[in-house]
Design a protein around this motif. Structure first.
Motif, short mmCIF file in Angstrom:
data_model
loop_
_atom_site.label_atom_id
_atom_site.label_comp_id
_atom_site.label_asym_id
_atom_site.label_seq_id
_atom_site.Cartn_x
_atom_site.Cartn_y
_atom_site.Cartn_z
N PRO A 49 53.80 16.65 13.62
CA PRO A 49 52.58 17.21 14.12
C PRO A 49 52.01 18.54 13.37
N ALA A 50 50.81 18.51 13.15
CA ALA A 50 50.21 19.63 12.46
C ALA A 50 50.25 20.86 13.32
N ALA A 80 57.92 21.84 20.80
CA ALA A 80 59.15 21.32 19.81
C ALA A 80 58.57 20.03 18.95
N LEU A 81 59.15 19.93 17.93
CA LEU A 81 58.98 19.03 17.10
C LEU A 81 60.11 18.46 16.21
N THR A 82 60.04 17.09 15.60
CA THR A 82 61.23 16.72 14.68
C THR A 82 60.83 16.47 13.35
N VAL A 83 61.70 16.99 12.54
CA VAL A 83 61.58 16.60 11.02
C VAL A 83 62.82 15.56 10.61
N GLU A 84 62.57 14.87 9.89
CA GLU A 84 63.58 13.74 9.35
C GLU A 84 63.48 13.78 8.02
N VAL A 105 68.79 11.86 8.99
CA VAL A 105 69.17 13.31 9.61
C VAL A 105 67.81 13.63 10.25
N GLY A 106 67.98 13.99 11.75
CA GLY A 106 66.67 14.43 12.49
C GLY A 106 67.17 15.74 12.98
N PHE A 107 66.03 16.63 12.84
CA PHE A 107 66.08 17.88 13.34
C PHE A 107 64.91 18.18 14.41
N ARG A 108 65.70 18.55 15.51
CA ARG A 108 64.66 18.61 16.84
C ARG A 108 64.42 20.33 16.79
N VAL A 109 63.32 20.89 16.30
CA VAL A 109 63.15 22.20 16.03
C VAL A 109 62.30 22.68 17.43
N HIS A 110 62.60 23.79 18.17
CA HIS A 110 61.82 24.30 19.26
C HIS A 110 61.11 25.44 18.83
N ALA A 111 60.05 25.73 19.26
CA ALA A 111 59.19 27.29 18.57
C ALA A 111 60.06 28.18 19.05
N SER A 128 69.51 24.34 -0.89
CA SER A 128 69.88 25.75 -0.57
C SER A 128 68.72 26.62 -0.06
N SER A 129 69.22 27.90 0.01
CA SER A 129 68.13 28.82 0.29
C SER A 129 67.03 29.01 -0.99
N ALA A 130 67.37 28.22 -2.07
CA ALA A 130 66.44 28.55 -3.20
C ALA A 130 65.90 27.22 -3.51
N ASP A 131 66.45 26.24 -3.16
CA ASP A 131 66.10 24.66 -3.57
C ASP A 131 65.52 23.90 -2.50
N HIS A 132 64.17 23.81 -2.32
CA HIS A 132 63.37 23.18 -1.33
C HIS A 132 62.85 22.15 -1.70
N ARG A 133 63.24 20.87 -0.96
CA ARG A 133 62.91 19.46 -1.19
C ARG A 133 61.63 19.15 -0.62
N HIS A 134 61.67 19.13 0.52
CA HIS A 134 60.36 18.94 1.39
C HIS A 134 59.74 20.07 2.25
N THR A 135 58.69 20.14 2.30
CA THR A 135 57.95 21.27 3.10
C THR A 135 56.96 20.75 4.03
N TYR A 136 57.17 20.89 5.57
CA TYR A 136 56.19 20.90 6.46
C TYR A 136 55.27 22.06 6.93
N ARG A 137 53.97 21.95 6.81
CA ARG A 137 53.20 23.23 7.32
C ARG A 137 52.88 22.76 8.83
N VAL A 138 53.15 23.70 9.53
CA VAL A 138 52.90 23.55 10.95
C VAL A 138 52.43 24.59 11.50
N ARG A 139 51.34 24.48 12.52
CA ARG A 139 50.64 25.72 13.21
C ARG A 139 51.04 25.84 14.73
N LEU A 140 51.68 26.87 15.20
CA LEU A 140 52.01 27.23 16.40
C LEU A 140 50.55 27.71 17.07
N VAL A 141 50.20 27.25 18.19
CA VAL A 141 48.90 27.36 19.00
C VAL A 141 49.37 27.74 20.46
N GLY A 142 48.40 28.55 21.03
CA GLY A 142 48.64 29.12 22.38
C GLY A 142 49.03 30.53 22.36
N PRO A 143 49.33 30.99 23.46
CA PRO A 143 49.36 32.40 23.58
C PRO A 143 51.05 33.17 22.94
#
Length: 788
Positions: free
Chosen positions: A663-664, A671-675, A724-730, A756-771
């Motif tokens: 989700p954007a 929470a969201l999941t990245v795979e 591999v699925g990562f369920r990421v809570h805000a 690695s911390s310097a080799d990023h393969r895929h990036t997802y941009r997400v906006r946290l909304v709400g208070p």
């Protein structure tokens, strides 16, 4: 005659009552709640008996020989004699097995005798909690020696670490030990610190998840785990052991504390050891804000706080915040320290006198004694059927085959292939020169809290106790058809250059040279790594750099193998080495693991738990830093590492395909999941490590450029793929805001699937909304991982 009420109680409790003139003693009744039993016993105790439960004795810690703990030579003989101690009881017995080379049978017999004398000598017949070191295995002669904690971090795999700790705990419990002095949850902040080898890495998420696994494993065997060193110890100035700590509240909260918080909340750790250090002028052992307000009131910790060795005395002798032993005892008790280790200099007669004179409230003593007795009750030490001879004796095998197999697995998973120009795996035939101070020396396998390293200088003729091969021996077994030659070239840390010519000649006459360099662990300056073995810079010890130059000058391809307790600056040779292999004190099975990687039998899967620096200066520095902590035009010093945190190569190839709908936007409590699907496109089985990093581009305070919030080790056969699925809570994006409390802040974030911390393969941009949300100890601290 047994009454109906007696029938509801433990039979041994009834028998005990009959021995005690028929008087019912609720504290011995196992049918009652623990708190009721403890309250009954506490009410029966004199102040001397209460103080007895708050102290220890170290019968193997006399002031002879070299120190095993700081200032031991000054303080060991300040403890009252054994015959005086047992009359009022004793809280702990210090290192019956780990202070001298004793057999299992001898250790069991000594511990049983001491416990029997103690039970017979005090009015209530209360035994002591026996504690031992167990950072790289049960630290006693003949027990399995596992990899150092940096190697645990290099596996990026908590599962084997949990199984390792369970095996360590099982061995300890069988011989009558109740408490282990591990794990170390300090986050590496300065690689010059000698105890870097004892840390799991430079990232709090990695340290916390792997450390919590160790706690779960050890305590599953009925042994109390002790978290150390709480907190800030690894942030000492200039990486000097026990030096003052200058750290802000935000760094303490967001980097240093989370591993301890995970271990307390998610793994149920039952003991904590305060750090020797001071933070902004306040020694941790006298800091109620950390040991009571945070640890107990905020986190809900209900176990025991035990001092590091002599740390209560150090409030007087080193920190200068107390004017004598009684004052030191008062400060420590008020802060929340429950037990003085390893002796009774402060919590003995000085404390009793201070209570009697009204200087120390008896309520502080009662608070600590209650915690100690509760733990003894939970361990079964207050049960009427407890016997001092309920230990394994010489029938216990402390190094059984299945445990050695586990040590081998962890060692193999921890070896990191840093670079490889095609020289590795080594050919099965041909001429191979094996060179270096650790080529034929087991010292490169052993951290400072292994039994041989810890006590070796006090007992030079002591047997190692377990079978340990050297790289030379293991490589010969791996490559029986190769023509191997051996020369040391130099020592680990001396200045003897007489062997340089022979080493150069051996390399010149070979098809490939394997250079085995690194550290020798020791204590307080006796080694190049270990407690009190700090360094001024990150150059290789001794004249190893000179030897490496000589080997490279021959033109023969050089494979550098580092067996060390910290990473060293390798930028000077980055473009000249044929390959680099890093192993962090990999334990008794380490030589086979390293040789297996060199030969190709083992496909490397380790990843760096600490960055490898390019230059020897520029410390302290880790990947976990805001933008201005990285290279830029504002400074002439470039701290960019040669190999970044999380880096590691393989002999096979993996392809990543990101998938799933992300989700954007999500709510600040959502929470969201990245795979990502990982496929082994190479021709051999291997394991890849998928790392998930958070990037927070704009926040109310400066944030790390990236920080690890999840990882998964994926094992694949050739052609096999898994998702591999990562369920990421805000709440995993939370940080300490300007108001001083932890928040989830609305705004843009990036989630980066990385190698690695310097080799990023895929990036997802997400906006946290709400208070904006304030979050606390009950927040989500780990990312849920699925592999299908």
């Amino acid at each position: 005659m047994t009454s109906s009420a007696d029938a509801r109680r433990h039979p041994a409790a009834v028998a005990s009552d009959e021995v005690n003139g028929g008087q019912y003693q609720p504290w011995r009744d196992t049918a009652l709640p623990v708190d009721e039993r403890v309250a009954d016993l506490l009410a029966r105790m004199t102040i001397e008996e209460k103080a007895g439960q708050l102290r220890s004795t170290w019968l193997g810690g006399s002031a002879t020989g070299d120190d095993l703990a700081p200032h031991q030579h000054n303080l060991a003989d300040k403890t009252p004699p054994w015959s005086e101690l047992i009359g009022s009881g004793l809280g702990q017995l210090t290192r019956t097995f780990g202070s001298a080379p004793v057999t299992v049978a001898e250790g069991c017999a000594t511990l049983a005798r001491l416990q029997a004398e103690l039970v017979a000598g005090n009015r209530f017949g209360i035994p002591a909690i026996a504690h031992e070191e167990c950072l790289t295995g049960f630290m006693t002669l003949g027990a399995t020696i596992f990899s150092a904690p940096l190697s645990w971090g290099a596996t990026f795999d908590p599962g084997p670490v949990e199984r390792m700790a369970a095996e360590i705990g099982t061995a300890m419990r069988l011989v009558g030990v109740h408490q282990g002095m591990a794990p170390v949850l300090d986050v590496t902040r300065d690689l010059r610190w000698g105890r870097t080898e004892e840390t799991i890495g430079e990232d709090p998420y990695l340290v916390g998840t792997v450390g919590a696994a160790y706690v779960r494993g050890l305590q599953s065997a009925g042994v109390v785990a002790t978290l150390k060193h709480f907190a800030g110890y690894s942030s000492s100035r200039a990486g000097r052991n026990a030096a003052p700590v200058s750290i802000g509240h935000r760094e303490l909260s967001d980097v240093i504390l989370p591993p301890f918080e995970m271990a307390v909340r998610d793994a149920g750790a039952r003991s904590v050891m305060p750090s020797y250090s001071e933070i902004d002028g306040v020694p941790t052992g006298a800091d109620a804000g950390i040991l009571t307000d945070l640890l107990r009131d905020e986190w809900g910790f209900t176990g025991t706080v035990i001092s590091d060795y002599y740390a209560v005395s150090f409030l007087e002798l080193l920190h200068g915040v107390a004017d004598g032993p009684a004052h030191a005892a008062a400060l420590a008790l008020a802060a929340g320290v429950d037990v003085e280790l390893p002796g009774a200099r402060c919590f003995g007669a000085p404390l009793v006198e201070a209570v009697r004179s009204g200087v120390v409230p008896e309520g502080l003593v009662d608070r600590a004694v209650t915690r100690v007795l509760r733990q003894k009750c939970e361990l079964g030490l207050l049960d009427p059927d407890w016997r001092p001879d309920q230990v394994g004796g010489d029938v216990v095998d402390l190094d059984p085959p299945h445990v050695r197999d586990l040590a081998r697995q962890i060692a193999e998973e921890s070896v990191v292939l840093l670079s490889n120009g095609g020289t590795l795996p080594l050919p099965g035939d041909g001429r191979i020169a094996v060179v270096g101070p650790l080529a034929d020396d087991i010292a490169g396998m052993l951290g400072c809290y292994t039994f041989p390293s810890h006590l070796g200088r006090n007992y030079p003729d002591m047997p190692v106790g377990v079978e340990i091969r050297t790289v030379w021996e293991a490589l010969g077994a791996e490559l029986p058809d190769a023509r191997l030659t051996l020369t040391a070239g130099c020592g680990v840390d001396n200045q003897d250059r007489t062997g340089l010519a022979d080493a150069r000649s051996a390399a010149a006459g070979a098809d490939v040279c394997v250079a085995v360099f690194g550290d020798r662990a020791g204590m307080f300056g006796s080694g190049t790594s270990g407690e009190g073995c700090d360094v001024a810079d990150l150059r290789l010890p001794g004249i190893q750099e000179e030897l490496l130059d000589a080997l490279l000058d021959t033109g023969t391809p050089v494979v550098l193998v580092l067996l060390s307790g910290r990473p060293y600056a390798l930028g000077r040779w980055a473009d000249r080495l044929a390959a680099v292999v890093q192993a962090f004190f990999p334990g008794q099975e380490g030589a086979g693991a390293v040789a297996g990687v060199l030969s190709g039998r083992v496909t490397p899967s380790g990843r760096l738990p600490v960055s490898v620096p390019r230059q020897s200066g520029g410390q302290p520095g880790t990947y976990l830093t805001p933008k201005l902590g990285r290279h830029g035009e504002v400074s002439s010093v470039d701290p960019t590492p040669l190999f970044p945190f999380g880096h590691g190569l393989s002999y096979t190839t993996f392809a990543w395909d990101a998938g799933g709908d992300v989700p954007a936007e999500i709510e600040t409590d959502g929470a969201l999941t990245v795979e990502v699907t990982v496929r082994n496109v190479g021709d051999r089985a291997g394991a890849d490590v998928v790392q998930l990093y958070l990037h927070d581009p704009v926040a109310q305070v400066t944030r790390p450029v990236v920080q690890l919030i999840g990882y998964a080790k994926v094992r694949l056969e050739p052609g096999e793929a898994r998702t591999v699925g990562f369920r990421v809570h805000a709440e995993l994006t939370s940080f300490t805001g300007r108001a001083g409390h932890r928040i989830v802040e609305p705004g843009d974030i990036e989630l980066r699937l990385s190698a690695s911390s310097a080799d990023h393969r895929h990036t997802y941009r997400v906006r946290l909304v709400g208070p904006e949300r304030k979050v606390g100890h009950d927040r989500q601290m780990t990312t849920e991982v699925t592999i299908v």
